[in-house]
Design a protein around this motif. Sequence first.
Motif, PDB file in Angstrom:
ATOM      1  N   GLY A   1      10.989  23.659 -39.556  1.00 12.07           N
ATOM      2  CA  GLY A   1      10.120  24.619 -40.566  1.00 12.07           C
ATOM      3  C   GLY A   1      10.183  26.232 -40.420  1.00 12.07           C
ATOM      4  O   GLY A   1       9.280  26.994 -41.053  1.00 12.07           O
ATOM      5  N   SER A   2      11.088  26.624 -39.911  1.00  4.31           N
ATOM      6  CA  SER A   2      11.452  28.114 -39.717  1.00  4.31           C
ATOM      7  C   SER A   2      11.901  28.477 -41.130  1.00  4.31           C
ATOM      8  O   SER A   2      12.634  27.613 -41.814  1.00  4.31           O
ATOM      9  CB  SER A   2      12.075  28.320 -38.285  1.00  4.31           C
ATOM     10  OG  SER A   2      13.518  27.909 -38.585  1.00  4.31           O
ATOM     11  N   SER A   3      12.050  29.814 -41.176  1.00  6.77           N
ATOM     12  CA  SER A   3      12.745  30.383 -42.328  1.00  6.77           C
ATOM     13  C   SER A   3      14.192  30.370 -41.954  1.00  6.77           C
ATOM     14  O   SER A   3      14.998  30.622 -43.026  1.00  6.77           O
ATOM     15  CB  SER A   3      12.221  31.863 -42.559  1.00  6.77           C
ATOM     16  OG  SER A   3      12.583  32.488 -41.377  1.00  6.77           O
ATOM     17  N   THR A   4      14.776  29.972 -41.078  1.00  6.55           N
ATOM     18  CA  THR A   4      16.187  29.630 -40.580  1.00  6.55           C
ATOM     19  C   THR A   4      16.595  28.703 -41.624  1.00  6.55           C
ATOM     20  O   THR A   4      17.844  28.745 -42.052  1.00  6.55           O
ATOM     21  CB  THR A   4      16.412  29.395 -39.132  1.00  6.55           C
ATOM     22  OG1 THR A   4      15.831  30.714 -38.345  1.00  6.55           O
ATOM     23  CG2 THR A   4      17.882  29.637 -38.721  1.00  6.55           C
ATOM     24  N   GLU A   5      15.957  27.589 -41.606  1.00  5.99           N
ATOM     25  CA  GLU A   5      16.346  26.464 -42.290  1.00  5.99           C
ATOM     26  C   GLU A   5      16.736  26.778 -43.943  1.00  5.99           C
ATOM     27  O   GLU A   5      17.581  26.341 -44.256  1.00  5.99           O
ATOM     28  CB  GLU A   5      15.421  25.216 -42.333  1.00  5.99           C
ATOM     29  CG  GLU A   5      15.268  24.735 -40.981  1.00  5.99           C
ATOM     30  CD  GLU A   5      14.029  23.543 -40.905  1.00  5.99           C
ATOM     31  OE1 GLU A   5      14.803  22.469 -40.302  1.00  5.99           O
ATOM     32  OE2 GLU A   5      13.342  23.439 -41.626  1.00  5.99           O
TER      33      GLU A   5
ATOM     34  N   ASP B   1      20.779  20.235 -37.724  1.00  7.60           N
ATOM     35  CA  ASP B   1      19.977  19.413 -37.233  1.00  7.60           C
ATOM     36  C   ASP B   1      18.516  20.279 -37.000  1.00  7.60           C
ATOM     37  O   ASP B   1      18.725  21.456 -36.418  1.00  7.60           O
ATOM     38  CB  ASP B   1      20.306  18.583 -36.107  1.00  7.60           C
ATOM     39  CG  ASP B   1      21.673  17.816 -36.362  1.00  7.60           C
ATOM     40  OD1 ASP B   1      21.563  17.070 -37.488  1.00  7.60           O
ATOM     41  OD2 ASP B   1      22.569  17.735 -35.595  1.00  7.60           O
ATOM     42  N   SER B   2      17.393  19.599 -37.066  1.00  6.31           N
ATOM     43  CA  SER B   2      16.285  20.448 -36.807  1.00  6.31           C
ATOM     44  C   SER B   2      15.690  20.060 -35.567  1.00  6.31           C
ATOM     45  O   SER B   2      15.734  19.039 -34.998  1.00  6.31           O
ATOM     46  CB  SER B   2      15.249  20.028 -37.766  1.00  6.31           C
ATOM     47  OG  SER B   2      15.800  20.458 -39.082  1.00  6.31           O
ATOM     48  N   PHE B   3      15.313  21.021 -34.891  1.00  8.41           N
ATOM     49  CA  PHE B   3      14.573  20.812 -33.492  1.00  8.41           C
ATOM     50  C   PHE B   3      13.256  21.460 -33.566  1.00  8.41           C
ATOM     51  O   PHE B   3      12.872  22.372 -33.891  1.00  8.41           O
ATOM     52  CB  PHE B   3      15.387  21.561 -32.284  1.00  8.41           C
ATOM     53  CG  PHE B   3      16.885  20.871 -32.283  1.00  8.41           C
ATOM     54  CD1 PHE B   3      16.931  19.796 -31.171  1.00  8.41           C
ATOM     55  CD2 PHE B   3      17.721  21.305 -32.901  1.00  8.41           C
ATOM     56  CE1 PHE B   3      18.285  19.197 -31.035  1.00  8.41           C
ATOM     57  CE2 PHE B   3      19.019  20.578 -32.940  1.00  8.41           C
ATOM     58  CZ  PHE B   3      19.345  19.657 -32.088  1.00  8.41           C
ATOM     59  N   PRO B   4      12.307  20.839 -32.673  1.00  8.85           N
ATOM     60  CA  PRO B   4      10.913  21.337 -32.583  1.00  8.85           C
ATOM     61  C   PRO B   4      10.806  22.686 -32.101  1.00  8.85           C
ATOM     62  O   PRO B   4       9.950  23.393 -32.633  1.00  8.85           O
ATOM     63  CB  PRO B   4      10.283  20.306 -31.591  1.00  8.85           C
ATOM     64  CG  PRO B   4      11.419  19.205 -31.610  1.00  8.85           C
ATOM     65  CD  PRO B   4      12.434  19.834 -31.857  1.00  8.85           C
TER      66      PRO B   4
ATOM     67  N   ALA C   1      12.899  26.401 -30.052  1.00  5.64           N
ATOM     68  CA  ALA C   1      14.456  27.056 -29.645  1.00  5.64           C
ATOM     69  C   ALA C   1      14.890  26.449 -28.438  1.00  5.64           C
ATOM     70  O   ALA C   1      16.206  26.170 -28.156  1.00  5.64           O
ATOM     71  CB  ALA C   1      14.021  28.376 -29.841  1.00  5.64           C
ATOM     72  N   ARG C   2      13.993  26.194 -27.549  1.00  3.64           N
ATOM     73  CA  ARG C   2      14.165  25.704 -26.394  1.00  3.64           C
ATOM     74  C   ARG C   2      15.087  24.352 -26.539  1.00  3.64           C
ATOM     75  O   ARG C   2      15.892  23.900 -25.514  1.00  3.64           O
ATOM     76  CB  ARG C   2      13.126  25.596 -25.415  1.00  3.64           C
ATOM     77  CG  ARG C   2      13.609  25.237 -23.780  1.00  3.64           C
ATOM     78  CD  ARG C   2      12.265  25.336 -22.788  1.00  3.64           C
ATOM     79  NE  ARG C   2      12.330  26.781 -22.395  1.00  3.64           N
ATOM     80  CZ  ARG C   2      11.238  27.653 -22.944  1.00  3.64           C
ATOM     81  NH1 ARG C   2      10.534  27.206 -23.989  1.00  3.64           N
ATOM     82  NH2 ARG C   2      10.953  28.713 -22.642  1.00  3.64           N
ATOM     83  N   ASP C   3      14.391  23.448 -27.128  1.00  6.79           N
ATOM     84  CA  ASP C   3      15.220  21.995 -27.436  1.00  6.79           C
ATOM     85  C   ASP C   3      16.490  22.347 -28.055  1.00  6.79           C
ATOM     86  O   ASP C   3      17.453  21.500 -27.562  1.00  6.79           O
ATOM     87  CB  ASP C   3      13.993  21.214 -28.389  1.00  6.79           C
ATOM     88  CG  ASP C   3      12.841  21.113 -27.785  1.00  6.79           C
ATOM     89  OD1 ASP C   3      12.848  20.640 -26.595  1.00  6.79           O
ATOM     90  OD2 ASP C   3      12.102  20.895 -28.497  1.00  6.79           O
ATOM     91  N   GLY C   4      16.745  23.306 -28.997  1.00  3.27           N
ATOM     92  CA  GLY C   4      17.827  23.348 -29.603  1.00  3.27           C
ATOM     93  C   GLY C   4      19.106  23.861 -28.483  1.00  3.27           C
ATOM     94  O   GLY C   4      20.210  23.416 -28.657  1.00  3.27           O
TER      95      GLY C   4
END
Length: 364
Positions: free
Chosen positions: A258-262, A273-276, A278-281
């Motif tokens: 959901g971030s503008s990075t996508e 791949d998307s992560f909830p 930044a810590r998860d990524g």
Amino acid sequence: MFMLAGAFLAAGLIHPAFAQSAKSDLDPLLQREIVVGTKEAAPFAMKGPDGQWTGISIELWRRIAEQQKLKFRFHEEETVPGLIDAAAQGKVDIAVAALTVTAGREEILDFTSAFYGTGLGIAVASGEAASFAPVMRTLTSFNFLRAVLALIGLALVVGFLVWLLERRHNEEFGGGVAKGLSSSVWWTTVAMTQRGIGQQGPRTMPGRFVAMLWMVGSIITIAVFTAAITSALTVRHLQGAVQGVTDLSKVRVGAVAGSSTEETLRKLRIGFDSFPTARDGLKAIRDGELDAFVYDRPLLAWTINQDFRRSIELLDVVFDQQHYAFALPSGSPLRKPVSVTLLREVRSPWWGETLYRYLGSKGQ
């Protein structure tokens, strides 16, 4: 804001009707508690164990609210899209976090003036070069395979010439086309690799001339080929698979959902791949499930410094310039007074001190 308006009014610099209109627009908001939407995005918005909010954006908002004499309470959203929707639908009066100004978001809500300029950063595993993956990518790359095929093709051509010149004068290369060609190609390969050729070899003058050129030429070719491969492997080994934006299309990439990075990665046609969070990524990088994670650079730097200092590093790369601002429902009377106060604050010594406390830098 009202004090400034009063001063201008007294000096005759603005029309009384304008000042009265600006005041009346804000009057309803002054009479109630403003709902401030936010989302954890350290170091811009952080929720403590006691439920209190701190961070760069939070402190800036508190400063603005104090000067505008606004009463408020915080409302937490779990995701960036949720926070954007809450502001767009008027569920919150203003969204305060680390929100990037984008054209898509500007269509459904209003932004204040920007208060922080940044860009996207790339996080990779520390000591990524120790991984065998970059070596395997080099050995299976198109350039490597093309070089190998070129050597094989050259050996076949020379083997054919040797067979053509020697088939009637040398029993080693006689006995039919299949046997003769296989023997000559084998001899050519052995000569190229310098594994020893024994007593075998061409006996005619033209055959020996071709063999001599081949043996000398193959030494140079193998040396150049070996040096090129060694250099490529060494560079990969020392630098790792990801050194910049251009490398992202070749590796496994992650981004915050959901971030503008996508949106940026989609424009660059980079799979991810998307992560909830930044810590998860970053955990996925540490566990070997990702090669790189892309997100707002200051947010990545903060998270890495807090939890992944030994296992993750941030590349010295910044791309896709971005600006953070507060978001409001379209047409909100808060936008102008908040923007004016915000611009004044980010040019004050207080702002530099705030950035230094959180980021260790007085500049943006």
